[in-house]
Design an enzyme around this catalytic site. Structure first.
Site, PDB file in Angstrom:
ATOM      1  N   PRO A  43      15.397  33.645  35.038  1.00 54.19           N
ATOM      2  CA  PRO A  43      14.213  34.179  35.708  1.00 54.19           C
ATOM      3  C   PRO A  43      13.794  35.548  35.181  1.00 54.19           C
ATOM      4  O   PRO A  43      14.575  36.493  35.199  1.00 54.19           O
ATOM      5  CB  PRO A  43      14.626  34.280  37.180  1.00 54.19           C
ATOM      6  CG  PRO A  43      16.071  34.038  37.250  1.00 54.19           C
ATOM      7  CD  PRO A  43      16.565  33.633  35.903  1.00 54.19           C
ATOM      8  N   GLU A  44      12.574  35.637  34.676  1.00 58.92           N
ATOM      9  CA  GLU A  44      12.009  36.928  34.309  1.00 58.92           C
ATOM     10  C   GLU A  44      10.837  37.160  35.257  1.00 58.92           C
ATOM     11  O   GLU A  44      10.581  36.353  36.147  1.00 58.92           O
ATOM     12  CB  GLU A  44      11.593  36.925  32.833  1.00 58.92           C
ATOM     13  CG  GLU A  44      12.783  36.591  31.937  1.00 58.92           C
ATOM     14  CD  GLU A  44      12.614  36.957  30.469  1.00 58.92           C
ATOM     15  OE1 GLU A  44      11.713  37.741  30.146  1.00 58.92           O
ATOM     16  OE2 GLU A  44      13.399  36.461  29.663  1.00 58.92           O
ATOM     17  N   LYS A  73      11.354  41.871  39.459  1.00 62.20           N
ATOM     18  CA  LYS A  73      12.080  40.612  39.597  1.00 62.20           C
ATOM     19  C   LYS A  73      12.586  40.392  41.023  1.00 62.20           C
ATOM     20  O   LYS A  73      13.437  39.560  41.260  1.00 62.20           O
ATOM     21  CB  LYS A  73      13.226  40.573  38.592  1.00 62.20           C
ATOM     22  CG  LYS A  73      12.705  40.608  37.143  1.00 62.20           C
ATOM     23  CD  LYS A  73      13.773  40.151  36.188  1.00 62.20           C
ATOM     24  CE  LYS A  73      14.044  41.168  35.125  1.00 62.20           C
ATOM     25  NZ  LYS A  73      15.200  40.799  34.296  1.00 62.20           N
ATOM     26  N   ASN A 118      15.364  39.101  29.067  1.00 63.14           N
ATOM     27  CA  ASN A 118      15.898  39.026  27.711  1.00 63.14           C
ATOM     28  C   ASN A 118      15.064  38.185  26.751  1.00 63.14           C
ATOM     29  O   ASN A 118      14.972  38.491  25.571  1.00 63.14           O
ATOM     30  CB  ASN A 118      17.326  38.486  27.772  1.00 63.14           C
ATOM     31  CG  ASN A 118      18.190  39.127  26.746  1.00 63.14           C
ATOM     32  OD1 ASN A 118      18.025  40.316  26.449  1.00 63.14           O
ATOM     33  ND2 ASN A 118      19.083  38.363  26.160  1.00 63.14           N
ATOM     34  N   ARG A 150      23.403  42.474  25.589  1.00 65.33           N
ATOM     35  CA  ARG A 150      22.445  41.370  25.773  1.00 65.33           C
ATOM     36  C   ARG A 150      22.052  40.820  24.410  1.00 65.33           C
ATOM     37  O   ARG A 150      21.866  41.576  23.453  1.00 65.33           O
ATOM     38  CB  ARG A 150      21.198  41.871  26.506  1.00 65.33           C
ATOM     39  CG  ARG A 150      21.470  42.538  27.853  1.00 65.33           C
ATOM     40  CD  ARG A 150      22.039  41.577  28.882  1.00 65.33           C
ATOM     41  NE  ARG A 150      21.183  40.415  29.106  1.00 65.33           N
ATOM     42  CZ  ARG A 150      20.145  40.416  29.951  1.00 65.33           C
ATOM     43  NH1 ARG A 150      19.847  41.487  30.631  1.00 65.33           N
ATOM     44  NH2 ARG A 150      19.410  39.331  30.091  1.00 65.33           N
TER      45      ARG A 150
END
Ligand SMILES: [Zn+2]
Length: 266
Positions: free
Chosen positions: A2-3, A51, A166, A253
């Site tokens: 989820p972004e 978010k 990401n 990341r």
């Protein structure tokens, strides 16, 4: 994963289904959610900040959830079969017409408006790329405040600018031709403007499209939705060079980039 666009899209769907309806059942595996009485209240609205997903109930009560890596909200008709296992359920909110279920959501709390305004993660959130308005100058100021950091890490920092995760991080830097390892102090204003402009454009488009999966290339070929993300070792869609992959920053990341199309700046 989820972004910001995923969360904003979920908020719209939940708002359409639930706003104005009375909650007939509210259950959660989280003990902290059983303290306030939610059943009987009306869902006034559902929105997103960065978010975070925020549900606003009548009587000054707000439910904040954060999806982290694996959380999601689904909306079902009563009696409809869930697309995830019961053991993954964290919150169930039912109205006469719809059942909203949060799966694997790791962060959830009920707040009144005063504590909502004081909530640290929300208060410190940078300008939201998917907000109704987006303060690009403020986002730039916050980016510039971290001159020694690499741009890929800075874009993930929700206190700098809210909404980028990401996948967008790698895609946006490819689309703007910027190396993920460029330090902020080596980026020109024009490049920062271009990164932020592209981010808002692509993310807003992904909310509007209502497609199940994120698309940055806007290619009609369903196997070509991303430029570099998750494409380590495959040929760059622009120049054919093999896409590279590494873990970057203090949170290690994953970053994907084309070493030819994305040059370290000067
Ligand atoms: Zn390339």
């Amino acid at each position: 994963m989820p972004e910001g666009d995923t969360i904003h899209r979920a908020a719209r769907t939940l708002h359409t289904a639930l706003a104005g309806r009375t909650i007939t059942r509210f259950e959660s595996v989280f003990p902290q959610l059983s303290r306030a009485r939610v059943t009987g209240r009306t869902v006034e609205s559902v929105d997103a900040a960065g978010k975070h997903l925020l549900m606003h109930f009548s009587g000054d009560l707000h439910l904040r959830t954060h999806m982290r890596m694996n959380g999601s909200w689904h909306v079902y008709r009563p009696g409809e079969r869930w697309r995830k296992r019961f053991s993954e359920m964290r919150i169930v909110l039912e109205t006469d017409a719809w059942v909203a279920v949060a799966f694997n959501v790791p962060v959830a709390e009920l707040l009144d408006s005063r504590s909502l305004a004081r909530q640290n993660d929300l208060r410190n959130l940078g300008p939201d790329l998917l907000g109704e308005t987006f303060d690009a100058e403020e986002a730039k100021r916050r980016i510039r405040a971290l001159p020694d950091e690499e741009i890929a890490d800075v874009l993930l920092n929700q206190r700098v600018v809210a909404g980028i995760g990401n996948e967008y991080k790698s895609e946006l830097l490819f689309m703007t031709g910027v190396s993920p390892f460029t330090r902020v102090r080596d980026l020109g204003d024009e490049q920062l403007d271009r990164i932020l402009r592209t981010a808002r454009k692509v993310m807003v488009a992904n909310v509007e499209m209502r497609s199940a999966s994120r698309i940055t290339t806007f290619s009609l070929d369903p196997s070509a939705k991303q430029y570099v993300y998750s494409r380590g070792g495959k040929p760059c869609r622009r120049c054919g060079t093999a896409i590279e992959y590494t873990r970057q920053g203090k949170d290690a990341r994953g970053t994907y980039w084309c070493p030819k199309c994305q040059r370290a700046e000067g």
